[in-house]
Design a protein around this motif. Sequence first.
Motif, PDB file in Angstrom:
ATOM      1  N   ASN A  21       0.811  -0.767  -0.358  1.00 49.78           N
ATOM      2  CA  ASN A  21      -0.231   0.459   0.111  1.00 49.78           C
ATOM      3  C   ASN A  21       0.634   1.200  -0.215  1.00 49.78           C
ATOM      4  N   THR A  69       4.297  -0.233   3.305  1.00 51.54           N
ATOM      5  CA  THR A  69       3.866  -1.947   3.843  1.00 51.54           C
ATOM      6  C   THR A  69       3.327  -2.868   3.100  1.00 51.54           C
ATOM      7  N   THR A  70       3.402  -4.334   3.708  1.00 55.27           N
ATOM      8  CA  THR A  70       3.157  -4.904   2.374  1.00 55.27           C
ATOM      9  C   THR A  70       2.314  -6.178   3.729  1.00 55.27           C
ATOM     10  N   VAL A  71       1.197  -6.334   3.452  1.00 55.20           N
ATOM     11  CA  VAL A  71       0.418  -7.775   4.563  1.00 55.20           C
ATOM     12  C   VAL A  71       0.689  -9.429   4.050  1.00 55.20           C
ATOM     13  N   ARG A 110      -0.358 -13.235   4.386  1.00 56.83           N
ATOM     14  CA  ARG A 110      -1.668 -13.887   4.748  1.00 56.83           C
ATOM     15  C   ARG A 110      -1.083 -15.171   4.988  1.00 56.83           C
ATOM     16  N   PRO A 135      -4.636 -12.269   7.042  1.00 55.83           N
ATOM     17  CA  PRO A 135      -3.736 -10.992   7.413  1.00 55.83           C
ATOM     18  C   PRO A 135      -2.442 -11.853   8.937  1.00 55.83           C
ATOM     19  N   GLY A 159       0.750 -11.030   9.289  1.00 50.91           N
ATOM     20  CA  GLY A 159       1.784 -10.036   9.153  1.00 50.91           C
ATOM     21  C   GLY A 159       2.249  -8.931   8.510  1.00 50.91           C
ATOM     22  N   ARG A 160       2.510  -8.015   8.671  1.00 49.21           N
ATOM     23  CA  ARG A 160       2.911  -6.638   8.657  1.00 49.21           C
ATOM     24  C   ARG A 160       3.761  -6.215   8.489  1.00 49.21           C
ATOM     25  N   TYR A 161       4.575  -6.111   6.729  1.00 47.57           N
ATOM     26  CA  TYR A 161       6.288  -5.731   6.801  1.00 47.57           C
ATOM     27  C   TYR A 161       5.862  -4.239   6.112  1.00 47.57           C
ATOM     28  N   LEU A 195       9.153  -6.817  10.322  1.00 52.09           N
ATOM     29  CA  LEU A 195       7.862  -7.411  11.264  1.00 52.09           C
ATOM     30  C   LEU A 195       7.133  -7.675  12.096  1.00 52.09           C
ATOM     31  N   THR A 214       1.081 -12.010  14.052  1.00 47.69           N
ATOM     32  CA  THR A 214      -0.155 -12.895  14.753  1.00 47.69           C
ATOM     33  C   THR A 214       0.175 -14.095  14.898  1.00 47.69           C
ATOM     34  N   PRO A 239       0.374 -12.843  -1.526  1.00 40.11           N
ATOM     35  CA  PRO A 239       0.049 -12.497  -0.351  1.00 40.11           C
ATOM     36  C   PRO A 239       0.733 -13.512   0.773  1.00 40.11           C
TER      37      PRO A 239
END
Length: 281
Positions: free
Chosen positions: A2, A6-8, A10, A15, A17-19, A35, A39, A103
């Motif tokens: 986005n 960041t990239t998510v 899945r 989802p 993890g958020r990188y 990251l 979760t 993803p």
Amino acid sequence: MNGNGTTVLRVAGRPVGRYVTRPELPARLSPRPYLHPVTTLAGTAVTELSPADHPHHLGVGVAVPDVEGFNFWGGRTYVRDRGPTELDNHGAQRHVTFQLRDPDGFVEELRWVAAGGELLRERRTVAAIELTDLAWALDLTFSLTNVTGNPLSIGSPATNGRPGAAYGGFFWRARKEPSAPEVLTAGADGAEKAHGRPADWLALRGGTWTLVFTGATGQTRRDPWFVRSGEYPGVGSSLAHDARVPLPPGDTLVRRVVTVVADGRLDRGDAAALVRRAVNP
């Protein structure tokens, strides 16, 4: 990816993890991609970002406190015969491009830069792997290539005179809870028995979650684990445990760590079984 860098990641559409590729951080924290949050499948966060006790701990990533004297870990630098010292020697990891992005994972190119210019070029591969309804695995490989034309070496506070502080490489700052997480390996209980030793796998077991770490290559399995549970919860590799690691011009250092992220408190049998499945899906 986005607009805010960041990239998510899945797993089965969820989802986990958020990188963050281009964090806006002060130089003292050695800015680098990370990251956070990571979760479990049920949504429990198992990472922390810039906690008060160690603001330079950034979720999950790769960090090295001494690359030819430059600090890519953040915070103070351990100086022999002086102790932890504030120095203007911080480097940064700069995202260059994603060579692949899906993803469930990505392949990334990064530059490790400091006052002397670019020291290392990194290829980082990250994959999120579905295991069961209660567990998934984060598979992270990093390859560091000396691009300077001169010999480099990787050190740690331990190689600079601080016993027991051989951190550097892969590092996971885990969720802090009122009670310290339990630490176990196949043959030992407690952080004291696991710290500074190699082990086929190492588990950090919290109130409702378990993380199980394993080195997935021969060299990674030989690296001792860096473990903390009481002061703060964190697990990492020890690239430079008792001696500096030389990296001649053009040479590449490679490490792969796979981490099982599970809901619930796994026993030894379940931890070992999930690790085997994660490494050979």
